[in-house]
Design an enzyme around this catalytic site. Structure first.
Site, PDB file in Angstrom:
ATOM      1  N   THR A   1       4.225  -9.064  14.915  1.00  9.53           N
ATOM      2  CA  THR A   1       3.061  -9.702  14.318  1.00  9.53           C
ATOM      3  C   THR A   1       2.106  -8.583  13.900  1.00  9.53           C
ATOM      4  O   THR A   1       2.036  -7.546  14.569  1.00  9.53           O
ATOM      5  CB  THR A   1       2.435 -10.692  15.335  1.00  9.53           C
TER       6      THR A   1
ATOM      7  N   THR B   1       2.262 -21.214  20.890  1.00 10.21           N
ATOM      8  CA  THR B   1       0.952 -20.888  21.476  1.00 10.21           C
ATOM      9  C   THR B   1       0.062 -20.072  20.527  1.00 10.21           C
ATOM     10  O   THR B   1       0.550 -19.244  19.756  1.00 10.21           O
ATOM     11  CB  THR B   1       1.091 -20.129  22.813  1.00 10.21           C
ATOM     12  N   GLN B   2      -1.246 -20.323  20.641  1.00  8.39           N
ATOM     13  CA  GLN B   2      -2.222 -19.520  19.888  1.00  8.39           C
ATOM     14  C   GLN B   2      -2.389 -18.137  20.503  1.00  8.39           C
ATOM     15  O   GLN B   2      -2.962 -17.238  19.880  1.00  8.39           O
ATOM     16  CB  GLN B   2      -3.594 -20.208  19.905  1.00  8.39           C
TER      17      GLN B   2
ATOM     18  N   THR C   1       0.806  -1.224   0.000  1.00  2.83           N
ATOM     19  CA  THR C   1       0.000   0.000   0.000  1.00  2.83           C
ATOM     20  C   THR C   1       0.840   1.276   0.000  1.00  2.83           C
ATOM     21  O   THR C   1       0.482   2.256  -0.648  1.00  2.83           O
ATOM     22  CB  THR C   1      -0.909   0.002   1.260  1.00  2.83           C
TER      23      THR C   1
ATOM     24  N   SER D   1       1.969  -7.906  -0.831  1.00  2.91           N
ATOM     25  CA  SER D   1       2.743  -8.868  -0.044  1.00  2.91           C
ATOM     26  C   SER D   1       1.978 -10.155   0.239  1.00  2.91           C
ATOM     27  O   SER D   1       2.561 -11.138   0.681  1.00  2.91           O
ATOM     28  CB  SER D   1       3.270  -8.227   1.231  1.00  2.91           C
ATOM     29  N   SER D   2       0.680 -10.176  -0.037  1.00  3.30           N
ATOM     30  CA  SER D   2      -0.060 -11.434   0.116  1.00  3.30           C
ATOM     31  C   SER D   2       0.342 -12.428  -0.978  1.00  3.30           C
ATOM     32  O   SER D   2       0.070 -13.617  -0.874  1.00  3.30           O
ATOM     33  CB  SER D   2      -1.562 -11.177   0.053  1.00  3.30           C
TER      34      SER D   2
ATOM     35  N   ASP E   1       0.808  -7.044   5.073  1.00  4.02           N
ATOM     36  CA  ASP E   1       0.202  -8.354   5.340  1.00  4.02           C
ATOM     37  C   ASP E   1       1.211  -9.434   5.726  1.00  4.02           C
ATOM     38  O   ASP E   1       0.954 -10.221   6.626  1.00  4.02           O
ATOM     39  CB  ASP E   1      -0.609  -8.820   4.115  1.00  4.02           C
TER      40      ASP E   1
HETATM   41  N1  ASP Z   1      -2.253  -6.152   0.871  1.00  3.39           N
HETATM   42  C1  ASP Z   1      -1.256  -5.145   1.126  1.00  3.39           C
HETATM   43  C2  ASP Z   1       0.090  -5.833   1.187  1.00  3.39           C
HETATM   44  O1  ASP Z   1       0.408  -6.461   2.149  1.00  3.39           O
HETATM   45  C3  ASP Z   1      -1.554  -4.427   2.387  1.00  3.39           C
HETATM   46  C4  ASP Z   1      -0.535  -3.398   2.787  1.00  3.39           C
HETATM   47  O2  ASP Z   1       0.364  -3.037   2.085  1.00  3.39           O
HETATM   48  O3  ASP Z   1      -0.661  -2.890   3.887  1.00  3.39           O
HETATM   49  O4  ASP Z   1       0.830  -5.741   0.235  1.00  3.39           O
END
Ligand code: ASP
Length: 345
Positions: free
Chosen positions: A169, A280-281, A17, A62-63, A94
């Site tokens: 995280t 751990t969760q 983003t 990044s996903s 992400d």
């Molecule tokens: N989906 C985006 C990414 O991780 C979200 C972000 O950049 O915050 O690339």
């Protein structure tokens, strides 16, 4: 004396983003041309730093990231290591915690700052958090005292906080304050001044040459248990072909059911030479398999404690260790100790 003049910083833009800018005519968001970073963020000129940029092509959300990107990043850092005083990696939020964790294992003997940052709103929007994140990340990457960089680690900088990368995280998908370091203190805080938490930062004493590790083995899985999880689900995941290690996300301090079938499933795969790492969760705190009968049963079955590691760091650490092709006992003993500050041991 802190002296940051004439520092050279390499900004590597991977995507996410932060790198979006709104076209003033059409209003459409499109990737920002990082060659023109000084025109787009004129505030940066006031630092007087020598800023260079490398932009991924194409840039990625990044996903869509995979470990090839980590390899590309560590190679870029290695190639440019002597030329720059610090590195800022602009990355989608992400999977930023995974990438920062991975680089912390892949960059051995790191003695210069590698600061990941990004933003929740594109840098080209009015209320963006991207400018502050970018400006502070660059300033942190350039800050040194008597020739020693003040944050010579792989870090995440986000919303006023500098954190050890492999402790982070993403915990909020909406707030500007999107990252936490639940089990380790922040390395610095950016208020009116940058306040470094010297006692929490790792400073190298040996100053050995940077060594990169580019062998990663992705034959791992994450298995989150829940009340009612079926035998078939457990069996199937533990027995996926070629899987070498499974991160078992357990309850609380590392507890899981004591039912016989469940423990037998674990024992069977452990006896076949697979690793089960207990994480751990809970979003904070540590695994302690000596505390309850339900954790102790796992310990007796041969499950390895992940202590207070995050799942993100556990994924990266396992890929890194399995990539080293060490024998199983050495791999397990490395899981029991901190390689890069990822566990409190
Ligand atoms: N989906 C985006 C990414 O991780 C979200 C972000 O950049 O915050 O690339």
């Amino acid at each position: 004396m802190e002296d940051n003049r004439s520092k050279s910083i390499l900004i590597i833009y991977t995507g996410g983003t932060i790198g979006m800018i709104k076209d003033s005519v059409t209003g459409v968001l499109s990737p920002f041309d990082f060659d023109q970073i000084l025109d787009e963020v004129p505030e940066l000129k006031r630092f007087g730093f020598n800023l260079s940029t490398i932009s991924f092509s194409p840039v990625i959300d990044s996903s869509n990231l995979n470990p090839e990107v980590w390899i590309k990043l560590v190679k870029l850092i290695k190639e440019n290591y002597k030329k720059y005083d610090g590195f800022v990696i602009l990355h989608g939020t992400d999977t930023m915690a995974y990438s920062a964790s991975a680089l912390s294992f892949m960059l051995e003997n790191l003695d210069k700052p590698v600061i990941f940052t990004g933003s929740q709103l594109p840098i080209g929007t009015l209320r963006t958090d991207g400018k502050e994140n970018l400006i502070s990340a660059i300033e942190i990457a350039a800050t040194e005292k008597n020739g020693q960089a003040l944050a010579p680690e792989v870090c995440v900088y986000f919303e006023n906080k500098l954190m050890r990368g492999n402790r982070t995280t993403k915990y909020n998908s909406e707030h500007f304050n999107a990252f936490e370091s639940p089990n380790y203190p922040n390395l610095a805080e950016a208020g009116i001044n940058l306040k470094f938490n010297y006692g929490a930062i790792h400073y190298s004493v040996s100053h050995k040459e940077l060594k990169i590790h580019t062998e990663l083995d992705t034959n791992i899985a994450v298995l989150k248990i829940f009340p009612g999880i079926s035998k078939e689900t457990i069996h199937t995941i533990l027995n996926i072909k070629n899987i070498k290690a499974i991160i078992l996300e357990t309850y609380g301090a590392g507890n899981a059911p004591t039912e016989k079938w469940f423990l037998n499933e674990l024992k069977n795969v452990i006896n076949k030479g697979k690793i089960i790492l207990n994480v751990t969760q809970c979003s904070a705190g540590s695994v302690d398999m000596t505390k309850y009968e339900t954790g102790n049963a796992l310990l007796k079955s041969g499950v390895v404690s992940g202590f207070d590691i995050t799942t993100e760091a556990a994924v990266a650490k396992l890929m890194h260790l399995l990539g080293q092709k060490l024998d199983i006992d050495t791999t397990k003993s490395m899981l029991n100790k901190s390689i890069s500050g990822e566990i409190s041991k």
